[in-house]
Design a protein around this motif. Structure first.
Motif, PDB file in Angstrom:
ATOM      1  N   ASP A  52      23.443  13.463   0.534  1.00 45.99           N
ATOM      2  CA  ASP A  52      22.108  13.445   1.133  1.00 45.99           C
ATOM      3  C   ASP A  52      21.402  14.794   1.003  1.00 45.99           C
ATOM      4  O   ASP A  52      20.366  14.904   0.354  1.00 45.99           O
ATOM      5  N   THR A  53      21.994  15.838   1.604  1.00 48.39           N
ATOM      6  CA  THR A  53      21.311  17.130   1.679  1.00 48.39           C
ATOM      7  C   THR A  53      21.050  17.730   0.302  1.00 48.39           C
ATOM      8  O   THR A  53      19.905  18.037  -0.054  1.00 48.39           O
ATOM      9  N   LEU A  54      22.116  17.929  -0.488  1.00 47.59           N
ATOM     10  CA  LEU A  54      21.943  18.544  -1.809  1.00 47.59           C
ATOM     11  C   LEU A  54      21.059  17.712  -2.744  1.00 47.59           C
ATOM     12  O   LEU A  54      20.175  18.268  -3.415  1.00 47.59           O
ATOM     13  N   PRO A  55      21.251  16.373  -2.829  1.00 45.62           N
ATOM     14  CA  PRO A  55      20.361  15.600  -3.708  1.00 45.62           C
ATOM     15  C   PRO A  55      18.889  15.727  -3.339  1.00 45.62           C
ATOM     16  O   PRO A  55      18.029  15.773  -4.226  1.00 45.62           O
ATOM     17  N   ASN A  56      18.597  15.796  -2.038  1.00 51.07           N
ATOM     18  CA  ASN A  56      17.207  15.902  -1.604  1.00 51.07           C
ATOM     19  C   ASN A  56      16.609  17.277  -1.876  1.00 51.07           C
ATOM     20  O   ASN A  56      15.382  17.422  -1.949  1.00 51.07           O
ATOM     21  N   ILE A  57      17.467  18.290  -2.019  1.00 49.98           N
ATOM     22  CA  ILE A  57      16.970  19.652  -2.211  1.00 49.98           C
ATOM     23  C   ILE A  57      16.969  20.068  -3.680  1.00 49.98           C
ATOM     24  O   ILE A  57      16.004  20.667  -4.164  1.00 49.98           O
ATOM     25  N   ILE A  58      18.065  19.751  -4.413  1.00 48.74           N
ATOM     26  CA  ILE A  58      18.155  20.211  -5.802  1.00 48.74           C
ATOM     27  C   ILE A  58      18.126  19.062  -6.812  1.00 48.74           C
ATOM     28  O   ILE A  58      18.231  19.296  -8.008  1.00 48.74           O
ATOM     29  N   GLY A  59      18.006  17.836  -6.339  1.00 47.14           N
ATOM     30  CA  GLY A  59      17.953  16.685  -7.236  1.00 47.14           C
ATOM     31  C   GLY A  59      19.306  15.993  -7.341  1.00 47.14           C
ATOM     32  O   GLY A  59      20.357  16.626  -7.204  1.00 47.14           O
ATOM     33  N   ILE A  60      19.267  14.696  -7.589  1.00 49.29           N
ATOM     34  CA  ILE A  60      20.484  13.888  -7.605  1.00 49.29           C
ATOM     35  C   ILE A  60      21.441  14.341  -8.708  1.00 49.29           C
ATOM     36  O   ILE A  60      22.629  14.548  -8.478  1.00 49.29           O
ATOM     37  N   LYS A  61      20.932  14.499  -9.940  1.00 50.08           N
ATOM     38  CA  LYS A  61      21.802  14.866 -11.063  1.00 50.08           C
ATOM     39  C   LYS A  61      22.433  16.241 -10.855  1.00 50.08           C
ATOM     40  O   LYS A  61      23.627  16.426 -11.111  1.00 50.08           O
ATOM     41  N   ASN A  62      21.637  17.183 -10.402  1.00 51.54           N
ATOM     42  CA  ASN A  62      22.170  18.521 -10.155  1.00 51.54           C
ATOM     43  C   ASN A  62      23.206  18.507  -9.039  1.00 51.54           C
ATOM     44  O   ASN A  62      24.219  19.212  -9.113  1.00 51.54           O
ATOM     45  N   ALA A  63      22.968  17.719  -8.007  1.00 49.62           N
ATOM     46  CA  ALA A  63      23.901  17.644  -6.882  1.00 49.62           C
ATOM     47  C   ALA A  63      25.222  17.012  -7.319  1.00 49.62           C
ATOM     48  O   ALA A  63      26.299  17.475  -6.927  1.00 49.62           O
ATOM     49  N   GLN A  64      25.137  15.963  -8.125  1.00 51.90           N
ATOM     50  CA  GLN A  64      26.362  15.318  -8.603  1.00 51.90           C
ATOM     51  C   GLN A  64      27.163  16.252  -9.496  1.00 51.90           C
ATOM     52  O   GLN A  64      28.387  16.355  -9.371  1.00 51.90           O
ATOM     53  N   PHE A  65      26.474  16.955 -10.383  1.00 55.13           N
ATOM     54  CA  PHE A  65      27.175  17.892 -11.265  1.00 55.13           C
ATOM     55  C   PHE A  65      27.764  19.043 -10.467  1.00 55.13           C
ATOM     56  O   PHE A  65      28.906  19.460 -10.721  1.00 55.13           O
ATOM     57  N   LEU A  66      27.023  19.565  -9.511  1.00 55.31           N
ATOM     58  CA  LEU A  66      27.495  20.688  -8.706  1.00 55.31           C
ATOM     59  C   LEU A  66      28.773  20.336  -7.960  1.00 55.31           C
ATOM     60  O   LEU A  66      29.726  21.132  -7.940  1.00 55.31           O
ATOM     61  N   ASP A  67      28.837  19.164  -7.367  1.00 52.26           N
ATOM     62  CA  ASP A  67      30.027  18.746  -6.634  1.00 52.26           C
ATOM     63  C   ASP A  67      31.230  18.643  -7.568  1.00 52.26           C
ATOM     64  O   ASP A  67      32.313  19.152  -7.267  1.00 52.26           O
ATOM     65  N   TRP A  68      31.049  17.997  -8.716  1.00 52.18           N
ATOM     66  CA  TRP A  68      32.131  17.880  -9.702  1.00 52.18           C
ATOM     67  C   TRP A  68      32.555  19.246 -10.219  1.00 52.18           C
ATOM     68  O   TRP A  68      33.742  19.536 -10.347  1.00 52.18           O
ATOM     69  N   PHE A  69      31.571  20.097 -10.484  1.00 52.46           N
ATOM     70  CA  PHE A  69      31.849  21.413 -11.047  1.00 52.46           C
ATOM     71  C   PHE A  69      32.654  22.271 -10.080  1.00 52.46           C
ATOM     72  O   PHE A  69      33.620  22.939 -10.468  1.00 52.46           O
ATOM     73  N   ILE A  70      32.289  22.255  -8.797  1.00 47.42           N
ATOM     74  CA  ILE A  70      32.986  23.067  -7.799  1.00 47.42           C
ATOM     75  C   ILE A  70      34.410  22.562  -7.587  1.00 47.42           C
ATOM     76  O   ILE A  70      35.345  23.352  -7.398  1.00 47.42           O
ATOM     77  N   LEU A  71      34.610  21.267  -7.641  1.00 51.16           N
ATOM     78  CA  LEU A  71      35.935  20.707  -7.388  1.00 51.16           C
ATOM     79  C   LEU A  71      36.876  20.909  -8.577  1.00 51.16           C
ATOM     80  O   LEU A  71      38.013  21.365  -8.404  1.00 51.16           O
ATOM     81  N   THR A  72      36.437  20.568  -9.773  1.00 50.24           N
ATOM     82  CA  THR A  72      37.333  20.658 -10.932  1.00 50.24           C
ATOM     83  C   THR A  72      36.635  21.083 -12.215  1.00 50.24           C
ATOM     84  O   THR A  72      37.291  21.519 -13.153  1.00 50.24           O
ATOM     85  N   GLY A  73      35.335  20.962 -12.255  1.00 52.27           N
ATOM     86  CA  GLY A  73      34.609  21.127 -13.507  1.00 52.27           C
ATOM     87  C   GLY A  73      34.672  22.503 -14.117  1.00 52.27           C
ATOM     88  O   GLY A  73      34.691  22.640 -15.344  1.00 52.27           O
ATOM     89  N   PHE A  74      34.695  23.539 -13.293  1.00 54.44           N
ATOM     90  CA  PHE A  74      34.708  24.893 -13.847  1.00 54.44           C
ATOM     91  C   PHE A  74      35.944  25.115 -14.711  1.00 54.44           C
ATOM     92  O   PHE A  74      35.868  25.741 -15.776  1.00 54.44           O
TER      93      PHE A  74
END
Length: 210
Positions: A54-76
């Protein structure tokens, strides 16, 4: 990992996110939004999914929020080499996101799935005979046990005996068989190394006494 081995959609999302963080205001927006959620101790980690969905998608956009979550967990970890070669200017900020928030995000996911589950075990030396073991649950609660080697091994032995009884009686379903067998092999190696060390110490003591 090279660019041609990355899923095209992941590579596209990485490029979109890189473009988004070219603006310093957007970088601060991400940091402030995550910090605001984590720093509310009465709500975190329960509000992790609110932050993610909810919070991140509404502030930085859905695609960016989804990528950010994946990136922080394992993506990096998966994209580190690509980032180092192609996005070196943005590497410090991307490392900042991963190293500062991955622990909190993983802990939040585990806590929401199973608050009473196992999170980690740490040790500190109390003296030459005793040591402290800190058993941490997914919800952050810590159980402190002070014991010696014999007491700790006794506890592990009783746990393994009880676990074996549950598996043999089909009271516990075994999933991820390969992973479990790998852990059992690692345990065997650790115990074998411990056995060798103790036998060596006993041999040294006998030599000194003779």
């Amino acid at each position: 990992m090279s660019a041609d081995t990355i899923d095209p959609e992941v590579y596209e999302d990485l490029g979109t996110f890189i473009s988004f963080i070219q603006n310093d205001f957007n970088k601060q927006l991400i940091i402030s939004t995550i910090d605001s959620a984590i720093n509310i101790k009465s709500s975190w980690p329960a509000n992790y999914y609110t932050l993610r969905d909810d919070t991140l998608p509404n502030i930085i956009g859905i695609k960016n929020a989804q990528f950010l979550d994946w990136f922080i967990l394992t993506g990096f970890v998966q994209l580190e080499n690509v980032i180092e070669r192609q996005f070196s200017e943005d590497e410090p900020f991307l490392k900042f996101l991963f190293y500062n928030y991955s622990h909190d995000f993983w802990k939040a996911k585990l806590c929401n799935m199973n608050p009473l589950g196992y999170f980690g075990l740490k040790f500190t030396t109390h003296d030459k005979e005793n040591f402290n073991s800190y058993l941490t649950r997914n919800d952050g609660e810590v159980f402190l046990l002070r014991t010696d080697l014999n007491g700790f091994l006794t506890m592990i032995h009783e746990q393994m005996v009880y676990l074996g009884e549950m598996v043999h009686n089909d009271a516990l379903k075994v999933y991820n068989e390969d992973e479990i067998l790998s852990r059992l092999d690692a345990m065997k190696e650790t115990l074998h190394g411990l056995e060798i060390k103790i036998n060596e110490d006993m041999g040294s003591e006998h030599e000194e006494d003779s």
